[in-house]
Design an enzyme around this catalytic site. Structure first.
Site, mmCIF file in Angstrom:
data_model
loop_
_atom_site.group_PDB
_atom_site.id
_atom_site.type_symbol
_atom_site.label_atom_id
_atom_site.label_comp_id
_atom_site.label_asym_id
_atom_site.label_seq_id
_atom_site.Cartn_x
_atom_site.Cartn_y
_atom_site.Cartn_z
ATOM 1 N N LYS A 1 0.846 -1.202 0.000
ATOM 2 C CA LYS A 1 0.000 0.000 0.000
ATOM 3 C C LYS A 1 0.876 1.246 0.000
ATOM 4 O O LYS A 1 1.987 1.223 0.494
ATOM 5 C CB LYS A 1 -0.854 0.025 1.286
ATOM 6 C CG LYS A 1 -2.006 -0.936 1.313
ATOM 7 C CD LYS A 1 -2.788 -0.787 2.615
ATOM 8 C CE LYS A 1 -3.941 -1.771 2.692
ATOM 9 N NZ LYS A 1 -4.970 -1.580 1.686
ATOM 10 N N ARG B 1 -10.277 -11.483 2.278
ATOM 11 C CA ARG B 1 -11.106 -12.570 1.745
ATOM 12 C C ARG B 1 -10.373 -13.916 1.809
ATOM 13 O O ARG B 1 -10.996 -14.967 1.897
ATOM 14 C CB ARG B 1 -11.538 -12.234 0.311
ATOM 15 C CG ARG B 1 -10.412 -12.029 -0.650
ATOM 16 C CD ARG B 1 -10.829 -11.273 -1.901
ATOM 17 N NE ARG B 1 -10.910 -9.826 -1.695
ATOM 18 C CZ ARG B 1 -11.270 -8.955 -2.633
ATOM 19 N NH1 ARG B 1 -11.590 -9.367 -3.845
ATOM 20 N NH2 ARG B 1 -11.304 -7.663 -2.358
HETATM 21 N N1 BES Z 1 -8.152 -3.685 4.614
HETATM 22 C C1 BES Z 1 -8.297 -3.302 3.266
HETATM 23 C C2 BES Z 1 -9.606 -2.560 2.995
HETATM 24 C C3 BES Z 1 -9.658 -1.129 3.448
HETATM 25 C C4 BES Z 1 -8.988 -0.144 2.758
HETATM 26 C C5 BES Z 1 -10.443 -0.782 4.504
HETATM 27 C C6 BES Z 1 -9.077 1.171 3.163
HETATM 28 C C7 BES Z 1 -10.549 0.535 4.903
HETATM 29 C C8 BES Z 1 -9.873 1.513 4.245
HETATM 30 C C9 BES Z 1 -8.298 -4.546 2.362
HETATM 31 O O1 BES Z 1 -7.491 -5.583 2.790
HETATM 32 C C10 BES Z 1 -7.770 -4.115 1.026
HETATM 33 O O2 BES Z 1 -6.642 -3.744 0.966
HETATM 34 N N2 BES Z 1 -8.618 -4.170 0.017
HETATM 35 C C11 BES Z 1 -8.257 -3.752 -1.278
HETATM 36 C C12 BES Z 1 -8.812 -4.742 -2.263
HETATM 37 C C13 BES Z 1 -8.297 -4.553 -3.653
HETATM 38 C C14 BES Z 1 -6.850 -4.930 -3.731
HETATM 39 C C15 BES Z 1 -9.107 -5.418 -4.581
HETATM 40 C C16 BES Z 1 -8.834 -2.369 -1.509
HETATM 41 O O3 BES Z 1 -9.945 -2.102 -1.063
HETATM 42 O O4 BES Z 1 -8.146 -1.537 -2.088
HETATM 43 MN MN MN Z 2 -5.482 -5.363 2.095
#
Ligand code: BES
Ligand code: MN
Ligand code: ZN
Length: 504
Positions: free
Chosen positions: A267, A341
């Site tokens: 990230k 997931r």
């Molecule tokens: N924990 C995150 C989701 C999240 C992001 C929650 C920002 C709250 C604020 C999750 O694990 C994630 O990173 N999801 C990705 C999925 C994508 C790679 C398909 C996302 O939402 O960007």
């Molecule tokens: Mn994630």
């Protein structure tokens, strides 16, 4: 925090010995026929335009004549509904966050407070006075210790609303506390220890599985996420047995990523600290169990928490790697940041062994859900209309709202892979829904629902912190389930008896 409920006339309220008296005044208050210092104060303030109508309008008085309490705060609660009471009490309690206010009298006797409003008042007292101190010794700890709620008449329903509120305070604060802790103070092992501690409460049992046992179960997707971290994974299994022996349980599955860096699909740096909240689902399951411990409703509940860190490392799973889930289905991990997931899918497969009456997973799953619903409502996904309706209604009742999202099969198209039974991502469009479609592939014929709490589990900005959501929604759903379990009218009574005899 200690709460007490009693019948209280306006006259008795003026005599209450406490550090501050919070008097809730509805718009409809006319003061006709009322006598005494309290009615005089309120009527006078309204007459002279010093206490406007509306929600959370207030007038602070210091040492008013005729009152035992040195501080009296008149607080407008509009129509007196739960929503208005919550908003007003939050503001009122925040303005009384003073070192000298340890004992608070909350007067609801000037209107016919419904059980929902009583519960909301209890919750707002706790919410409005919460202070995080675990890693901040300089923080001024919460001074408020005792709240005495006075209502015109304590009925059975009002008492039930009060008791639910009190249990919710314990549950919500438990969830907030753990979600707020930074990742080095809330590792998977520490979460497991917290769960073990809860396991000492009546009717709760906790079991914690480590890497070896998880491997033996064949949870290849969960293990793939954990392998990039030096912290060992934990799989927490909790059981609350308040219902009849053998009665099908509700299974709650909470995402317990104690820190989400994204893994090799790293990230960006800004706001990455907020990924300590990525165990908000797990925290809500722990919090719900804490609330169950206090209320002891007649229902069986299982809590499952897959917990690990998502870190980049020489051992970490790589984009394109294919893993085999516990269900036997293979997954091409196209993006290591879609890790929630992956840990949930194995836990959902595991859930089937409890032959559950329903399975609900709770997860800070997608940024897309934050875009779709913001921080007001959680995303609700379910293959069953009755289950969706029950969860929706529970959220409305306790002001912890959610909103149902679609699950059309067309949304699963993008999950197709040339190298595995499925990929773990499906492009940006409809990201919250495609994530839910992925989970659905592991729920087979189970009555399943998914709550995406990415937008509701915590607040960003100056008020950064966990909200404790959706503990209230989950507990209310469980209480509704316990009350409407018409399938076993005979055994419910015997369950109560056996709980008593086991010393429950
Ligand atoms: N924990 C995150 C989701 C999240 C992001 C929650 C920002 C709250 C604020 C999750 O694990 C994630 O990173 N999801 C990705 C999925 C994508 C790679 C398909 C996302 O939402 O960007
Ligand atoms: Mn994630
Ligand atoms: Zn995550």
């Amino acid at each position: 925090m200690d709460f007490e409920l009693k019948s209280l006339s306006p006259q008795q309220a003026t005599r209450m010995v406490c550090d501050a008296l919070l008097v809730l005044v509805p718009d409809a208050f006319a003061g006709k026929g009322e006598r005494g210092a309290l009615a005089d104060l309120v009527t006078g303030a309204i007459k002279h335009g010093d206490l406007e109508s509306g929600v959370a309008k207030m007038l602070a008085c210091y040492r008013p004549t005729g009152f035992a309490a040195p501080r009296v705060l008149l607080l407008r609660v509009g129509d007196g509904s739960a929503t208005s009471v919550r908003k007003a009490v939050l503001a009122g309690v925040a303005s009384l966050k003073l070192p000298g206010v340890k004992k608070l009298g909350l007067v609801l006797s000037l209107f016919d407070a419904a059980p929902d409003a009583v519960r909301a008042a209890v919750q707002a007292c706790a919410d409005g006075s919460y202070v995080y101190t675990a890693t901040k010794p300089s923080a001024k700890a919460r001074a408020l210790r005792q709240v005495i709620l006075g209502v015109a008449q304590v009925s059975g329903a009002v008492r039930a609303g009060f008791e639910a509120g009190r249990a919710l305070v314990a549950g919500v604060e438990f969830a907030k506390e753990w979600a707020n802790r930074p990742a080095n103070h809330a590792t998977p092992s520490m979460l497991a220890d917290a769960a073990r501690k809860l396991g000492r409460q009546p009717n709760i049992k906790t079991e914690v599985l480590g890497p070896k046992q998880v491997e033996a179960l064949g949870m290849g997707a969960f293990m793939a996420v954990a392998r990039g971290s030096a912290e060992p994974l934990r799989f927490i299994v909790m059981q609350y047995s308040g219902g009849a022996k053998g009665a099908a349980p509700v299974v709650l599955v909470g995402k317990g990523i104690t820190f989400d860096t994204g893994g090799i699909s790293l990230k960006p740096a800004p706001e990455m600290d907020e990924m300590k909240f990525d165990m908000g689902g797990a925290a809500s399951v722990l919090g719900t169990f804490a609330a169950l411990a206090g209320l002891q409703p007649a229902i069986n509940v299982v809590g499952l928490i897959p917990s690990c860190e998502n870190m980049p490392d020489g051992m970490a799973v790589k984009p394109g790697d294919v893993v085999t889930s516990m269900s036997g289905q293979t997954i091409e991990i196209l993006n290591t940041d879609a890790e929630g997931r992956l840990i949930l899918c194995d836990a959902l497969t595991y859930a089937a062994r409890f032959k559950p009456r329903s399975v609900i997973d709770i997860a800070t799953l997608t940024g897309a859900c934050v875009i779709a619903l913001g921080g007001v409502r959680s995303g609700l996904f379910s293959t069953r209309d009755d289950l969706a309706q029950a969860l929706f209604q529970a959220g409305e009742t306790v002001l912890d709202q959610c909103w149902r999202m679609p699950l059309d099969d067309e949304y699963a198209e993008g999950l197709k892979s040339n190298f595995a039974d499925m990929g773990n991502v499906a492009g940006r469009a409809g990201g919250a829904i495609t994530a839910a479609k992925f989970l659905q592939k592991f729920t087979a014929e189970l009555p399943w629902a998914h709550l995406d709490i990415a937008g509701t589990a915590w607040k960003s900005g100056a008020a950064k912190g966990a909200t404790g959501r959706p503990v209230s929604l989950l507990l209310q759903y469980l209480l509704d389930e316990a009350a409407t379990d018409k399938t076993r009218p005979a055994t419910r009574a015997s369950a109560k008896k056996s709980r008593k005899t086991t010393g429950g």
